[in-house]
Design a protein around this motif. Sequence first.
Motif, mmCIF file in Angstrom:
data_model
loop_
_atom_site.group_PDB
_atom_site.id
_atom_site.type_symbol
_atom_site.label_atom_id
_atom_site.label_comp_id
_atom_site.label_asym_id
_atom_site.label_seq_id
_atom_site.Cartn_x
_atom_site.Cartn_y
_atom_site.Cartn_z
ATOM 1 N N ALA A 37 0.835 -1.210 0.000
ATOM 2 C CA ALA A 37 0.000 0.000 0.000
ATOM 3 C C ALA A 37 0.869 1.260 0.000
ATOM 4 O O ALA A 37 0.639 2.191 -0.783
ATOM 5 C CB ALA A 37 -0.936 -0.012 1.203
ATOM 6 N N ASP A 41 1.167 3.937 -3.192
ATOM 7 C CA ASP A 41 0.733 5.311 -2.979
ATOM 8 C C ASP A 41 1.854 6.334 -3.170
ATOM 9 O O ASP A 41 1.599 7.476 -3.546
ATOM 10 C CB ASP A 41 0.126 5.473 -1.586
ATOM 11 N N ARG A 60 -5.871 -7.997 -10.757
ATOM 12 C CA ARG A 60 -6.739 -6.858 -10.447
ATOM 13 C C ARG A 60 -7.558 -6.542 -11.686
ATOM 14 O O ARG A 60 -7.062 -6.671 -12.817
ATOM 15 C CB ARG A 60 -5.930 -5.641 -10.024
ATOM 16 N N THR A 84 -3.529 8.488 -4.673
ATOM 17 C CA THR A 84 -4.254 7.390 -4.014
ATOM 18 C C THR A 84 -3.747 7.180 -2.600
ATOM 19 O O THR A 84 -2.603 7.521 -2.272
ATOM 20 C CB THR A 84 -4.084 6.050 -4.775
ATOM 21 N N ARG A 85 -4.623 6.596 -1.792
ATOM 22 C CA ARG A 85 -4.249 6.103 -0.474
ATOM 23 C C ARG A 85 -4.948 4.771 -0.286
ATOM 24 O O ARG A 85 -6.173 4.689 -0.265
ATOM 25 C CB ARG A 85 -4.634 7.072 0.642
ATOM 26 N N HIS A 86 -4.145 3.718 -0.189
ATOM 27 C CA HIS A 86 -4.641 2.372 0.061
ATOM 28 C C HIS A 86 -4.600 2.136 1.571
ATOM 29 O O HIS A 86 -3.506 2.141 2.152
ATOM 30 C CB HIS A 86 -3.752 1.339 -0.634
ATOM 31 N N CYS A 88 -5.239 -0.529 4.389
ATOM 32 C CA CYS A 88 -5.420 -1.969 4.594
ATOM 33 C C CYS A 88 -5.747 -2.244 6.062
ATOM 34 O O CYS A 88 -5.061 -1.760 6.960
ATOM 35 C CB CYS A 88 -4.165 -2.725 4.210
ATOM 36 N N LEU A 108 -9.363 -3.656 1.923
ATOM 37 C CA LEU A 108 -8.785 -2.461 1.338
ATOM 38 C C LEU A 108 -9.861 -1.402 1.190
ATOM 39 O O LEU A 108 -10.935 -1.668 0.651
ATOM 40 C CB LEU A 108 -8.209 -2.781 -0.054
ATOM 41 N N THR A 109 -9.572 -0.208 1.669
ATOM 42 C CA THR A 109 -10.364 0.971 1.351
ATOM 43 C C THR A 109 -9.439 1.866 0.530
ATOM 44 O O THR A 109 -8.382 2.273 1.002
ATOM 45 C CB THR A 109 -10.838 1.701 2.619
ATOM 46 N N LEU A 110 -9.832 2.112 -0.709
ATOM 47 C CA LEU A 110 -9.009 2.888 -1.624
ATOM 48 C C LEU A 110 -9.628 4.262 -1.821
ATOM 49 O O LEU A 110 -10.774 4.386 -2.259
ATOM 50 C CB LEU A 110 -8.893 2.169 -2.977
ATOM 51 N N ARG A 112 -9.193 7.906 -3.802
ATOM 52 C CA ARG A 112 -8.577 8.461 -5.009
ATOM 53 C C ARG A 112 -9.074 9.872 -5.239
ATOM 54 O O ARG A 112 -10.246 10.168 -4.995
ATOM 55 C CB ARG A 112 -8.951 7.635 -6.238
ATOM 56 N N PRO A 124 -14.899 6.119 -2.217
ATOM 57 C CA PRO A 124 -13.939 5.061 -1.858
ATOM 58 C C PRO A 124 -14.335 3.717 -2.469
ATOM 59 O O PRO A 124 -15.511 3.424 -2.654
ATOM 60 C CB PRO A 124 -14.026 4.994 -0.334
#
Length: 151
Positions: A37, A41, A60, A84-86, A88, A108-110, A112, A124
Amino acid sequence: MTDSAIQDPIHGVDRQPDALTRMTWSAECTRLCMDFAHFVDHREYAKVAALFTSTGAFTRNGETLRGHEAILNAMHSRPMDIETRHVCTNVRVDIDASTASASGTSYLTLFRGPKSGDGTAAAPVIAEFDDRYERTSEGWRIASRIVTAAF
């Protein structure tokens, strides 16, 4: 070799891992999840690829990338204008000492949004990582990672 002993790829000896070793291995696999992650990022793509075994697979959006070069090329194709911020969470790792491998899952909460800070961030994405890890001579590595959208 018994069912619970392993051929340690680093030390090359058969041994039964104790509880502390199992916890350490679990922590090392958890770190791979967190490093993935962070490196994605921060666009440290060579480090992302190095988290995988040489034949590692990353699936993916229905596409499976195999090997360091394919993973690295996909990372470099990410849009430069999106930040982005992944995040976990709920990381679970199960060690299989008999094969020097492990399996794991995490949520995972992504997040963007535009890198410039202008505009509205996308909603998200909630997904799950399904991972397989292998203990190699370089330490634990991701053998496969499958990303599945939850909703």
